[in-house]
Each structure stands twice: as structure tokens, then as C-alpha cells.
Design a protein around this motif. Structure first.
Motif, PDB file in Angstrom:
ATOM      1  N   HIS A 286      32.208  35.036  52.693  1.00  0.00           N
ATOM      2  CA  HIS A 286      30.863  34.950  53.220  1.00  0.00           C
ATOM      3  C   HIS A 286      30.289  36.290  52.589  1.00  0.00           C
ATOM      4  CE1 HIS A 286      31.899  31.853  55.753  1.00  0.00           C
ATOM      5  NE2 HIS A 286      32.791  32.354  56.250  1.00  0.00           N
ATOM      6  N   ALA A 287      28.957  36.180  52.783  1.00  0.00           N
ATOM      7  CA  ALA A 287      28.038  37.428  52.192  1.00  0.00           C
ATOM      8  C   ALA A 287      28.549  38.729  52.989  1.00  0.00           C
ATOM      9  CB  ALA A 287      26.841  37.064  52.305  1.00  0.00           C
ATOM     10  N   ASN A 288      28.973  38.504  54.249  1.00  0.00           N
ATOM     11  CA  ASN A 288      29.248  39.937  55.101  1.00  0.00           C
ATOM     12  C   ASN A 288      30.901  40.169  54.771  1.00  0.00           C
ATOM     13  OD1 ASN A 288      26.884  39.660  56.077  1.00  0.00           O
ATOM     14  ND2 ASN A 288      27.510  38.384  57.830  1.00  0.00           N
ATOM     15  N   ASP A 289      31.664  39.440  53.935  1.00  0.00           N
ATOM     16  CA  ASP A 289      32.875  39.951  53.810  1.00  0.00           C
ATOM     17  C   ASP A 289      32.967  41.084  52.855  1.00  0.00           C
ATOM     18  OD1 ASP A 289      35.452  39.924  53.456  1.00  0.00           O
ATOM     19  OD2 ASP A 289      35.902  38.019  52.201  1.00  0.00           O
ATOM     20  N   LYS A 290      33.600  42.295  53.506  1.00  0.00           N
ATOM     21  CA  LYS A 290      33.687  43.381  52.639  1.00  0.00           C
ATOM     22  C   LYS A 290      34.645  43.517  51.490  1.00  0.00           C
ATOM     23  CE  LYS A 290      30.286  45.371  55.053  1.00  0.00           C
ATOM     24  NZ  LYS A 290      28.930  45.842  54.491  1.00  0.00           N
ATOM     25  N   SER A 291      35.543  42.592  51.487  1.00  0.00           N
ATOM     26  CA  SER A 291      36.452  42.519  50.739  1.00  0.00           C
ATOM     27  C   SER A 291      36.332  42.101  49.315  1.00  0.00           C
ATOM     28  CB  SER A 291      37.884  41.762  51.054  1.00  0.00           C
ATOM     29  OG  SER A 291      37.513  40.456  51.349  1.00  0.00           O
ATOM     30  N   VAL A 292      35.167  41.276  49.190  1.00  0.00           N
ATOM     31  CA  VAL A 292      34.640  40.798  47.905  1.00  0.00           C
ATOM     32  C   VAL A 292      33.469  41.456  47.498  1.00  0.00           C
ATOM     33  CG1 VAL A 292      33.460  38.808  46.922  1.00  0.00           C
ATOM     34  CG2 VAL A 292      35.221  38.403  48.742  1.00  0.00           C
ATOM     35  N   PRO A 293      33.494  42.189  46.344  1.00  0.00           N
ATOM     36  CA  PRO A 293      32.465  43.205  45.728  1.00  0.00           C
ATOM     37  C   PRO A 293      31.154  42.428  45.474  1.00  0.00           C
ATOM     38  CG  PRO A 293      34.182  42.764  44.140  1.00  0.00           C
ATOM     39  CD  PRO A 293      34.754  42.300  45.210  1.00  0.00           C
ATOM     40  N   THR A 294      30.131  42.881  46.007  1.00  0.00           N
ATOM     41  CA  THR A 294      28.805  42.332  45.104  1.00  0.00           C
ATOM     42  C   THR A 294      28.789  42.643  43.705  1.00  0.00           C
ATOM     43  OG1 THR A 294      27.676  44.680  45.139  1.00  0.00           O
ATOM     44  CG2 THR A 294      27.745  43.595  47.143  1.00  0.00           C
ATOM     45  N   PRO A 295      27.764  41.620  43.153  1.00  0.00           N
ATOM     46  CA  PRO A 295      27.696  41.519  41.710  1.00  0.00           C
ATOM     47  C   PRO A 295      27.331  42.909  41.006  1.00  0.00           C
ATOM     48  CG  PRO A 295      26.430  39.736  42.632  1.00  0.00           C
ATOM     49  CD  PRO A 295      26.834  40.599  43.746  1.00  0.00           C
ATOM     50  N   THR A 296      26.681  43.813  41.710  1.00  0.00           N
ATOM     51  CA  THR A 296      26.515  45.417  41.133  1.00  0.00           C
ATOM     52  C   THR A 296      27.877  45.880  41.201  1.00  0.00           C
ATOM     53  OG1 THR A 296      24.375  45.262  42.082  1.00  0.00           O
ATOM     54  CG2 THR A 296      25.151  47.121  41.459  1.00  0.00           C
ATOM     55  N   GLU A 297      28.475  46.075  42.522  1.00  0.00           N
ATOM     56  CA  GLU A 297      29.835  46.694  42.364  1.00  0.00           C
ATOM     57  C   GLU A 297      30.813  45.930  41.575  1.00  0.00           C
ATOM     58  OE1 GLU A 297      30.649  45.897  46.321  1.00  0.00           O
ATOM     59  OE2 GLU A 297      29.758  47.591  47.244  1.00  0.00           O
ATOM     60  N   LEU A 298      30.896  44.698  41.337  1.00  0.00           N
ATOM     61  CA  LEU A 298      31.773  44.170  40.165  1.00  0.00           C
ATOM     62  C   LEU A 298      31.438  44.631  38.923  1.00  0.00           C
ATOM     63  CD1 LEU A 298      34.131  42.136  39.976  1.00  0.00           C
ATOM     64  CD2 LEU A 298      32.325  40.492  39.741  1.00  0.00           C
ATOM     65  N   ARG A 299      30.076  44.520  38.551  1.00  0.00           N
ATOM     66  CA  ARG A 299      29.742  45.138  37.311  1.00  0.00           C
ATOM     67  C   ARG A 299      30.170  46.643  37.037  1.00  0.00           C
ATOM     68  NH1 ARG A 299      24.886  42.096  38.344  1.00  0.00           N
ATOM     69  NH2 ARG A 299      24.903  40.341  36.844  1.00  0.00           N
ATOM     70  N   ARG A 300      30.125  47.485  37.957  1.00  0.00           N
ATOM     71  CA  ARG A 300      30.435  48.810  37.824  1.00  0.00           C
ATOM     72  C   ARG A 300      32.112  49.069  37.801  1.00  0.00           C
ATOM     73  NH1 ARG A 300      27.995  50.818  42.580  1.00  0.00           N
ATOM     74  NH2 ARG A 300      26.183  50.160  41.939  1.00  0.00           N
ATOM     75  N   GLN A 301      32.611  48.032  38.356  1.00  0.00           N
ATOM     76  CA  GLN A 301      34.426  47.988  38.368  1.00  0.00           C
ATOM     77  C   GLN A 301      34.526  47.486  36.925  1.00  0.00           C
ATOM     78  OE1 GLN A 301      35.604  45.810  41.547  1.00  0.00           O
ATOM     79  NE2 GLN A 301      35.000  47.122  43.079  1.00  0.00           N
ATOM     80  N   VAL A 302      33.934  46.669  36.450  1.00  0.00           N
ATOM     81  CA  VAL A 302      34.141  45.900  35.106  1.00  0.00           C
ATOM     82  C   VAL A 302      33.831  47.102  34.072  1.00  0.00           C
ATOM     83  CG1 VAL A 302      33.593  44.354  33.292  1.00  0.00           C
ATOM     84  CG2 VAL A 302      34.044  43.616  35.745  1.00  0.00           C
ATOM     85  N   ALA A 303      32.696  47.881  34.156  1.00  0.00           N
ATOM     86  CA  ALA A 303      32.362  48.919  33.278  1.00  0.00           C
ATOM     87  C   ALA A 303      33.542  49.957  33.443  1.00  0.00           C
ATOM     88  CB  ALA A 303      31.192  49.437  33.594  1.00  0.00           C
ATOM     89  N   ARG A 304      33.869  50.323  34.413  1.00  0.00           N
ATOM     90  CA  ARG A 304      35.189  51.539  34.612  1.00  0.00           C
ATOM     91  C   ARG A 304      36.299  50.772  33.871  1.00  0.00           C
ATOM     92  NH1 ARG A 304      33.061  52.295  39.827  1.00  0.00           N
ATOM     93  NH2 ARG A 304      34.817  50.960  40.809  1.00  0.00           N
ATOM     94  N   ALA A 305      36.388  49.540  34.146  1.00  0.00           N
ATOM     95  CA  ALA A 305      37.887  48.915  33.538  1.00  0.00           C
ATOM     96  C   ALA A 305      37.577  48.834  31.997  1.00  0.00           C
ATOM     97  CB  ALA A 305      38.018  47.537  33.995  1.00  0.00           C
ATOM     98  N   THR A 306      36.459  48.482  31.586  1.00  0.00           N
ATOM     99  CA  THR A 306      36.343  48.451  30.074  1.00  0.00           C
ATOM    100  C   THR A 306      36.471  50.008  29.375  1.00  0.00           C
ATOM    101  OG1 THR A 306      34.756  46.655  30.282  1.00  0.00           O
ATOM    102  CG2 THR A 306      34.604  47.887  28.297  1.00  0.00           C
ATOM    103  N   GLY A 307      35.895  51.033  30.353  1.00  0.00           N
ATOM    104  CA  GLY A 307      36.026  52.291  29.571  1.00  0.00           C
ATOM    105  C   GLY A 307      37.677  52.492  29.782  1.00  0.00           C
ATOM    106  N   ARG A 308      38.222  52.419  30.868  1.00  0.00           N
ATOM    107  CA  ARG A 308      39.693  52.838  30.830  1.00  0.00           C
ATOM    108  C   ARG A 308      40.485  51.964  29.404  1.00  0.00           C
ATOM    109  NH1 ARG A 308      38.964  52.107  36.518  1.00  0.00           N
ATOM    110  NH2 ARG A 308      40.074  50.066  36.167  1.00  0.00           N
ATOM    111  N   LEU A 309      40.100  50.745  29.287  1.00  0.00           N
ATOM    112  CA  LEU A 309      40.784  50.001  28.338  1.00  0.00           C
ATOM    113  C   LEU A 309      40.502  50.746  26.719  1.00  0.00           C
ATOM    114  CD1 LEU A 309      40.348  46.206  29.187  1.00  0.00           C
ATOM    115  CD2 LEU A 309      42.494  47.411  28.785  1.00  0.00           C
ATOM    116  N   ARG A 310      39.405  51.302  26.437  1.00  0.00           N
ATOM    117  CA  ARG A 310      39.008  51.588  25.482  1.00  0.00           C
ATOM    118  C   ARG A 310      39.706  53.110  25.240  1.00  0.00           C
ATOM    119  NH1 ARG A 310      32.838  50.615  26.217  1.00  0.00           N
ATOM    120  NH2 ARG A 310      32.589  48.949  25.138  1.00  0.00           N
ATOM    121  N   ASP A 311      39.715  53.907  26.225  1.00  0.00           N
ATOM    122  CA  ASP A 311      40.700  55.125  26.331  1.00  0.00           C
ATOM    123  C   ASP A 311      42.015  54.573  26.182  1.00  0.00           C
ATOM    124  OD1 ASP A 311      38.118  56.235  26.868  1.00  0.00           O
ATOM    125  OD2 ASP A 311      38.794  56.752  29.053  1.00  0.00           O
ATOM    126  N   THR A 312      42.567  53.622  26.772  1.00  0.00           N
ATOM    127  CA  THR A 312      44.024  53.520  26.662  1.00  0.00           C
ATOM    128  C   THR A 312      44.276  53.031  25.080  1.00  0.00           C
ATOM    129  OG1 THR A 312      44.250  52.786  28.868  1.00  0.00           O
ATOM    130  CG2 THR A 312      45.895  51.798  27.311  1.00  0.00           C
TER     131      THR A 312
END
Length: 120
Positions: free
Chosen positions: A6-32
Motif C-alpha cells: 500500500h502507499a502508506n506502507d513505510k517498509s517499501v521505499p518511494t521511487p525517489t528513495e529507491l533511486r537514491r538507494q540505487v545511486a548509493r549502491a552503484t557508488g559502493r559497487l564502483r568503489d569496491t
């Protein structure tokens, strides 16, 4: 019982939050990948370096491609799938833990077999 979040479910990130998480993960992968490349270069004989650099480059390219794909796609379907996967994982924790244990044991057994073969 519904598997769609549901939209009110806090455990599922919003598209903006998911993009931010993916950007951080991408940066970590590059660093690794860069770190692994440096370690490989320091500890590997020269004939093996070419293959190691190809692998590190492939990891960096994969991370960059994942970042690009996420940045331009609609994440609503990915969000729904992630919510369903999280719900299934919560419902089947014992089975997942057992599967993880079996997989870990298989990896350890394979490594020990390879180590024994290398000694012979």
C-alpha cells in the motif's frame, strides 16, 4: 492477504528513495571494484593481471548500467515486486534460512575440495 504494498506502507521505499538507494549502491559497487582492482594488481602475478582487470571493468560497467537503467525507468512495478518479495520472505523465513545454510555449506565444501586439489 494481499501481496501488493500500500502507499502508506513505510517498509517499501518511494521511487525517489529507491533511486537514491540505487545511486548509493552503484557508488559502493564502483568503489569496491576499484579497491578489488588495486588488491588484485598488488597481489597477482603479471600474467593473470589482464583477466583480473577485465573482471573489474565488467563489474564497474555493470554498476554503471544498473544506475542508468534505474534512473530512466518507471519504478512502480519494481516497487510492487519488491514488496511482494519482502512479504514472501517474511512468510518463509525458515525455508530461506535453511536454503542459505545449504548454499553456504556447498560453497565451503567446494572451496575445501579445490584447496585439497591445489595441494596435490
Amino acid at each position: 492477504m494481499t501481496l501488493i504494498p500500500h502507499a502508506n506502507d513505510k517498509s517499501v521505499p518511494t521511487p525517489t528513495e529507491l533511486r537514491r538507494q540505487v545511486a548509493r549502491a552503484t557508488g559502493r559497487l564502483r568503489d569496491t571494484a576499484a579497491h578489488v582492482g588495486r588488491l588484485v594488481e598488488d597481489k597477482t602475478p603479471d600474467p593473470v593481471l589482464a583477466g583480473a582487470f577485465r573482471t573489474a571493468t565488467r563489474v564497474r560497467d555493470t554498476a554503471a548500467r544498473a544506475g542508468r537503467l534505474t534512473g530512466r525507468s518507471n519504478l512502480d512495478s519494481a516497487r510492487a515486486k519488491a514488496g511482494r518479495a519482502a512479504t514472501v520472505a517474511r512468510a518463509h523465513r525458515t525455508a530461506l534460512a535453511t536454503a542459505a545454510g545449504v548454499l553456504t555449506a556447498a560453497v565451503i565444501a567446494r572451496r575445501s575440495r579445490r584447496a585439497r586439489r591445489a595441494k596435490q
